[in-house]
Write a protein that holds these residues in place. Structure first.
Motif, PDB file in Angstrom:
ATOM      1  N   TRP A 152      13.011   5.156 -35.647  1.00  0.00           N
ATOM      2  CA  TRP A 152      12.213   4.605 -34.577  1.00  0.00           C
ATOM      3  C   TRP A 152      11.667   5.727 -33.711  1.00  0.00           C
ATOM      4  O   TRP A 152      12.270   6.780 -33.583  1.00  0.00           O
ATOM      5  CB  TRP A 152      13.055   3.696 -33.682  1.00  0.00           C
TER       6      TRP A 152
ATOM      7  N   ILE B 211      10.853   6.006 -29.815  1.00  0.00           N
ATOM      8  CA  ILE B 211      10.963   5.383 -28.496  1.00  0.00           C
ATOM      9  C   ILE B 211      10.055   6.176 -27.575  1.00  0.00           C
ATOM     10  O   ILE B 211      10.215   7.388 -27.431  1.00  0.00           O
ATOM     11  CB  ILE B 211      12.408   5.431 -27.965  1.00  0.00           C
TER      12      ILE B 211
ATOM     13  N   ALA C 273      16.933   3.191 -27.408  1.00  0.00           N
ATOM     14  CA  ALA C 273      17.418   3.693 -28.699  1.00  0.00           C
ATOM     15  C   ALA C 273      18.710   2.982 -29.097  1.00  0.00           C
ATOM     16  O   ALA C 273      18.861   2.538 -30.239  1.00  0.00           O
ATOM     17  CB  ALA C 273      17.634   5.202 -28.630  1.00  0.00           C
TER      18      ALA C 273
ATOM     19  N   HIS D  99      18.258  -0.578 -30.274  1.00  0.00           N
ATOM     20  CA  HIS D  99      17.682  -0.691 -31.614  1.00  0.00           C
ATOM     21  C   HIS D  99      18.673  -0.291 -32.706  1.00  0.00           C
ATOM     22  O   HIS D  99      18.361  -0.342 -33.889  1.00  0.00           O
ATOM     23  CB  HIS D  99      16.425   0.180 -31.726  1.00  0.00           C
TER      24      HIS D  99
ATOM     25  N   ALA E 176      20.022   2.804 -33.043  1.00  0.00           N
ATOM     26  CA  ALA E 176      19.968   4.228 -33.383  1.00  0.00           C
ATOM     27  C   ALA E 176      21.331   4.848 -33.123  1.00  0.00           C
ATOM     28  O   ALA E 176      22.038   4.464 -32.197  1.00  0.00           O
ATOM     29  CB  ALA E 176      18.900   4.933 -32.566  1.00  0.00           C
TER      30      ALA E 176
END
Length: 97
Positions: free
Chosen positions: A1, A3, A31, A34, A36
């Motif tokens: 991802w 961010i 983060a 999501h 991460a």
């Protein structure tokens, strides 16, 4: 991802560290939400937004350290990224490097 957060423009008389810390916290929160496990954090606002790089690095490093302490299970690693040697050195200082 990826961010994306917009850091503050550095201005005399405003709470520059507070605003930058809010941006860093928002990025770390996003983060983690999501899923991460590792985050690469650049020197937010230290380019065209005029934030003095040494001060930005100190605020970013300190905010990341505090966030990790408060959320020990949310991320495995935060990598502070300096795109030149000087910025890397600025990140090392507040971390005791």
């Amino acid at each position: 991802w990826i961010i994306h957060v917009v850091g503050p423009r550095y201005r005399i008389g405003q709470d520059n560290p507070g605003l930058l810390s809010q941006a860093v916290t928002a990025a770390l929160d996003a983060a983690a939400s999501h899923g991460a496990r590792t985050v690469a954090m650049p020197a937010i606002s230290a380019g065209i937004f005029g934030y003095p790089p040494e001060q930005a690095a100190e605020t970013i490093a300190t905010t990341c350290r505090g966030w990790i302490t408060a959320h020990p299970e949310d991320l495995d690693e935060v990598i502070l990224v300096g795109f030149d040697t000087i910025t890397c050195r600025h990140f090392e200082s507040p971390l005791g490097g």
